[in-house]
Design a protein around this motif. Sequence first.
Motif, mmCIF file in Angstrom:
data_model
loop_
_atom_site.group_PDB
_atom_site.id
_atom_site.type_symbol
_atom_site.label_atom_id
_atom_site.label_comp_id
_atom_site.label_asym_id
_atom_site.label_seq_id
_atom_site.Cartn_x
_atom_site.Cartn_y
_atom_site.Cartn_z
ATOM 1 N N THR A 15 0.989 -1.467 0.130
ATOM 2 C CA THR A 15 -0.058 -0.159 0.003
ATOM 3 C C THR A 15 1.099 1.068 -0.189
ATOM 4 O O THR A 15 0.355 2.364 -0.453
ATOM 5 N N ARG A 16 2.358 1.239 0.087
ATOM 6 C CA ARG A 16 2.661 2.694 0.394
ATOM 7 C C ARG A 16 4.733 1.614 0.004
ATOM 8 O O ARG A 16 4.596 1.040 1.326
ATOM 9 N N VAL A 17 5.204 2.917 -0.129
ATOM 10 C CA VAL A 17 6.253 3.103 -0.216
ATOM 11 C C VAL A 17 7.385 4.078 0.305
ATOM 12 O O VAL A 17 6.267 5.217 -0.623
ATOM 13 N N LEU A 18 7.990 4.358 1.125
ATOM 14 C CA LEU A 18 8.416 5.431 1.855
ATOM 15 C C LEU A 18 9.643 5.613 1.710
ATOM 16 O O LEU A 18 10.693 4.476 2.653
ATOM 17 N N GLY A 19 10.698 6.504 1.244
ATOM 18 C CA GLY A 19 12.384 5.397 1.257
ATOM 19 C C GLY A 19 12.434 7.235 1.259
ATOM 20 O O GLY A 19 12.689 8.298 0.730
ATOM 21 N N ILE A 20 13.915 6.877 1.755
ATOM 22 C CA ILE A 20 14.994 7.941 1.490
ATOM 23 C C ILE A 20 16.598 7.068 0.672
ATOM 24 O O ILE A 20 16.832 6.190 0.658
ATOM 25 N N VAL A 21 16.464 7.746 -0.745
ATOM 26 C CA VAL A 21 17.296 6.686 -1.807
ATOM 27 C C VAL A 21 18.477 7.731 -2.528
ATOM 28 O O VAL A 21 18.850 6.774 -2.699
ATOM 29 N N ASN A 22 18.313 8.417 -2.061
ATOM 30 C CA ASN A 22 19.576 9.200 -2.818
ATOM 31 C C ASN A 22 20.535 9.684 -1.041
ATOM 32 O O ASN A 22 20.129 10.663 -0.476
ATOM 33 N N GLY A 23 21.706 9.550 -1.697
ATOM 34 C CA GLY A 23 22.442 9.349 0.113
ATOM 35 C C GLY A 23 22.966 11.469 -0.200
ATOM 36 O O GLY A 23 23.205 11.066 1.075
ATOM 37 N N THR A 24 23.036 11.685 -1.011
ATOM 38 C CA THR A 24 24.428 12.959 -1.153
ATOM 39 C C THR A 24 22.853 13.772 -0.071
ATOM 40 O O THR A 24 23.056 14.552 0.933
ATOM 41 N N THR A 25 21.334 14.181 -0.212
ATOM 42 C CA THR A 25 20.716 15.465 0.087
ATOM 43 C C THR A 25 19.905 14.326 0.944
ATOM 44 O O THR A 25 20.286 15.595 2.440
ATOM 45 N N ASN A 26 20.653 12.952 2.115
ATOM 46 C CA ASN A 26 20.557 12.420 3.334
ATOM 47 C C ASN A 26 20.889 13.150 3.782
ATOM 48 O O ASN A 26 21.641 13.438 5.279
ATOM 49 N N PHE A 27 22.445 13.076 3.096
ATOM 50 C CA PHE A 27 24.149 13.283 4.182
ATOM 51 C C PHE A 27 23.795 15.692 4.599
ATOM 52 O O PHE A 27 24.288 15.157 5.439
ATOM 53 N N ILE A 28 23.506 16.190 3.476
ATOM 54 C CA ILE A 28 23.463 17.269 3.800
ATOM 55 C C ILE A 28 21.973 17.914 4.658
ATOM 56 O O ILE A 28 22.486 18.810 5.273
ATOM 57 N N LEU A 29 20.793 17.312 4.544
ATOM 58 C CA LEU A 29 20.040 17.349 5.609
ATOM 59 C C LEU A 29 20.459 17.336 6.767
ATOM 60 O O LEU A 29 20.325 17.933 7.860
ATOM 61 N N ASP A 30 21.431 15.725 6.866
ATOM 62 C CA ASP A 30 21.501 15.051 8.440
ATOM 63 C C ASP A 30 22.670 16.419 8.596
ATOM 64 O O ASP A 30 22.174 16.787 10.065
ATOM 65 N N LYS A 31 23.519 16.607 7.881
ATOM 66 C CA LYS A 31 24.395 18.238 8.815
ATOM 67 C C LYS A 31 24.081 18.883 9.162
ATOM 68 O O LYS A 31 24.397 19.388 9.707
ATOM 69 N N MET A 32 22.568 19.376 7.827
ATOM 70 C CA MET A 32 21.835 20.548 8.277
ATOM 71 C C MET A 32 21.319 20.531 9.866
ATOM 72 O O MET A 32 21.269 21.286 10.984
ATOM 73 N N HIS A 33 20.755 18.747 10.178
ATOM 74 C CA HIS A 33 20.229 19.046 11.143
ATOM 75 C C HIS A 33 20.792 18.839 12.382
ATOM 76 O O HIS A 33 20.982 19.742 13.696
ATOM 77 N N THR A 34 22.403 18.654 12.205
ATOM 78 C CA THR A 34 22.738 18.027 13.850
ATOM 79 C C THR A 34 23.869 19.042 13.750
ATOM 80 O O THR A 34 24.220 19.610 14.998
ATOM 81 N N SER A 35 24.405 19.655 12.938
ATOM 82 C CA SER A 35 25.198 21.531 13.014
ATOM 83 C C SER A 35 24.594 22.251 13.056
ATOM 84 O O SER A 35 25.285 23.453 13.743
ATOM 85 N N GLY A 36 23.086 22.892 12.389
ATOM 86 C CA GLY A 36 22.449 24.318 11.963
ATOM 87 C C GLY A 36 23.189 24.885 11.107
ATOM 88 O O GLY A 36 22.651 26.090 10.806
ATOM 89 N N ALA A 37 23.866 24.257 10.146
ATOM 90 C CA ALA A 37 24.440 24.584 9.039
ATOM 91 C C ALA A 37 23.663 25.102 7.905
ATOM 92 O O ALA A 37 22.138 24.140 8.035
ATOM 93 N N GLY A 38 23.765 26.337 6.909
ATOM 94 C CA GLY A 38 23.165 25.790 6.353
ATOM 95 C C GLY A 38 23.210 25.033 4.593
ATOM 96 O O GLY A 38 24.033 24.869 4.402
#
Length: 439
Positions: free
Chosen positions: A159-182
């Motif tokens: 019924t549903r597939v929900l995924g993080i399927v791009n490592g580059t964008t996950n790395f960028i968003l993770d760094k923004m979350h953990t460090s407060g970077a833009g």
Amino acid sequence: MSDEKTLRVAVLGCGSVGSQVVRLLTEQAEDLTARAGARLELAGVAVRRLDAPREAEVPEGLLTTDALGLVTRPDIDLVVEVIGGLEPARELILAALANGASVVSANKALLAEDGATLFDAAANAAGGAGRDLYYEAAVAGAIPILRPLRESLAGDRVTRVLGIVNGTTNFILDKMHTSGAGFSEALDEAQQLGYAEADPTADVEGFDAAAKAAILASLAFHTRVTANDVHREGIAEVTAADVASAREMRSVVKLLAICELRETASGPAVSARVHPAMIPDTHPLASVREAYNAVFVESEAAGQLMFYGPGAGGAPTASAVLGDLVAAARNRISGTRGVADSSYADLAVLPMGETVTRYHVGIDVEDRAGVLATVAAAFAEHGVSIQTVRQEGRGEDAQLVVVSHRATDAQLSATVEHLRGMDIVRDVTSVMRVEGEGD
């Protein structure tokens, strides 16, 4: 077949993934022979330039610039395509299938653009007997997700597939979350560490994830979905303030590929989209860090399943390629072929406006009596109910943060446009979809 106990393998491309495929074929030859039931002999490696530096040594005499000549040789049984792009990959895969070879590909862009042509060619190959076209490595690198969707869950209703399927964008968003970077700072770090290309457009604008979403939706819902059917938004507009606001809501921002089976007035339909979204920090996908990938699958009988691991990289992706190669080799030995493309459902793909979702909206408003009621009335006018609302700051810094209940994307978009035209609204500072709790 050229030899009863030997299958000859042609590899197209010798970059990061191709080099690792060649290395594993050479170093693990004995184990692969035992697993496949036949010796997998590397017969040739097609490259653009013979003198280009490579991560793995190619046995002498096997490099060639004549890719078409290689895949149409009468002694080639299996072809691995890891050059990427639409052409000449499409021409070479079609030529290989017409020549009677089975094909293993990692080409997400081509499969999402013109998979139907490739699947039809595979079905009609070898005088109608058919040949395998496997592509596990096209989505989420080493993570086994396509075969479970195609085979393990064939008796269930996904019924549903929900995924993080791009490592580059996950790395960028993770760094923004953990460090407060833009965004720009996090992208620079990703490029310095090799997680992002010099031209990161395919990743940060969501093209890579959209191609993978099309493949996932096609398999999950037995309907041919192309990249053009997938609503796509990237992460370039995600700000540090968006990430901070998510953190205050005990949420994180992720670029998600979301494929859903929807019941409509005219019957079931498919929704496929890629965009940044806030998810609660209790959701399994929220803990996926750095450049890792994860895919969350929901089905009627099995319930919730999660697949996690490295989603890119030469060796991890080559692992998926070799898994497909062994499966294709086993089928050649036994005179069979694997599960073919399944598009029997042929469901309609919903436009984004008909997709049901929730919004997080940041509104810069004048701090005066009646503002909240006026804003709430704008939501109600478009049939959108408010789940939560809070005010941040006072005076010139006053801002309302509204999270809606579920409504169609068209209703929510119309609400945002209405807000932007209101006298009491100085600016709509943030608009982001919300997934997870409350769905």
